[in-house]
Scaffold this motif. Sequence first.
Motif, PDB file in Angstrom:
ATOM      1  N   GLN A  62       1.006   4.177  -2.805  1.00  0.00           N
ATOM      2  CA  GLN A  62       0.746   5.622  -2.685  1.00  0.00           C
ATOM      3  C   GLN A  62       1.748   6.257  -2.885  1.00  0.00           C
ATOM      4  O   GLN A  62       1.553   7.490  -3.625  1.00  0.00           O
ATOM      5  N   THR A  63       2.841   5.995  -2.866  1.00  0.00           N
ATOM      6  CA  THR A  63       4.041   6.655  -3.608  1.00  0.00           C
ATOM      7  C   THR A  63       4.245   6.922  -5.075  1.00  0.00           C
ATOM      8  O   THR A  63       4.375   7.731  -5.419  1.00  0.00           O
ATOM      9  N   ILE A 118       1.310   6.832  -6.674  1.00  0.00           N
ATOM     10  CA  ILE A 118       0.454   7.733  -6.997  1.00  0.00           C
ATOM     11  C   ILE A 118       0.708   9.064  -6.964  1.00  0.00           C
ATOM     12  O   ILE A 118       0.551   9.896  -7.626  1.00  0.00           O
ATOM     13  N   ALA A 119       1.569   9.463  -5.885  1.00  0.00           N
ATOM     14  CA  ALA A 119       1.949  10.955  -5.611  1.00  0.00           C
ATOM     15  C   ALA A 119       2.912  11.256  -6.479  1.00  0.00           C
ATOM     16  O   ALA A 119       3.105  12.309  -7.110  1.00  0.00           O
ATOM     17  N   ASP A 135       1.006  11.813  -9.841  1.00  0.00           N
ATOM     18  CA  ASP A 135       0.361  13.085  -9.754  1.00  0.00           C
ATOM     19  C   ASP A 135       1.270  14.402  -9.914  1.00  0.00           C
ATOM     20  O   ASP A 135       1.078  15.497 -10.626  1.00  0.00           O
ATOM     21  N   GLU A 189       0.849  -1.191   0.103  1.00  0.00           N
ATOM     22  CA  GLU A 189      -0.097   0.028  -0.089  1.00  0.00           C
ATOM     23  C   GLU A 189       0.839   1.120   0.032  1.00  0.00           C
ATOM     24  O   GLU A 189       0.560   2.145  -0.760  1.00  0.00           O
ATOM     25  N   GLN A 190       1.975   1.400   0.997  1.00  0.00           N
ATOM     26  CA  GLN A 190       2.785   2.439   0.673  1.00  0.00           C
ATOM     27  C   GLN A 190       3.481   2.483  -0.593  1.00  0.00           C
ATOM     28  O   GLN A 190       3.598   3.837  -1.085  1.00  0.00           O
TER      29      GLN A 190
END
Length: 111
Positions: free
Chosen positions: A90-91, A93-94, A97, A86-87
């Motif tokens: 999320q990294t 995805i960031a 973005d 998950e981490q």
Amino acid sequence: MINAIETIGAAISSVKDVATSSSTSSAQSILGGAAIAGKSQSFAEVMGNMAAEMTNSLKQSEVSSIQGIRGEANTREVIDSVMNAEQSLQTAIAIRDKVVSAYLEIARMSI
């Protein structure tokens, strides 16, 4: 989803071969050991390394989850693996973005 990530990783690695290592520290894994070796890496290599590591993390999480369902792995291992995946996601995805935001900002600049 993982297949799409692998496709992205393959596209990036086609620019330059991606070397991954699972036993490096987090700083070395992000930089691919370039700072220690004294070599510089391209942006594509760094992104390729990160994509490959994220894919490996997601795959390991899936394997661990299946082992947990079968009763072959303890709950702690499954939770650690899923949280790590998950981490990583999320990294990614960031970073995506930020890259899209930077692209849009550059596209708005007048020449």
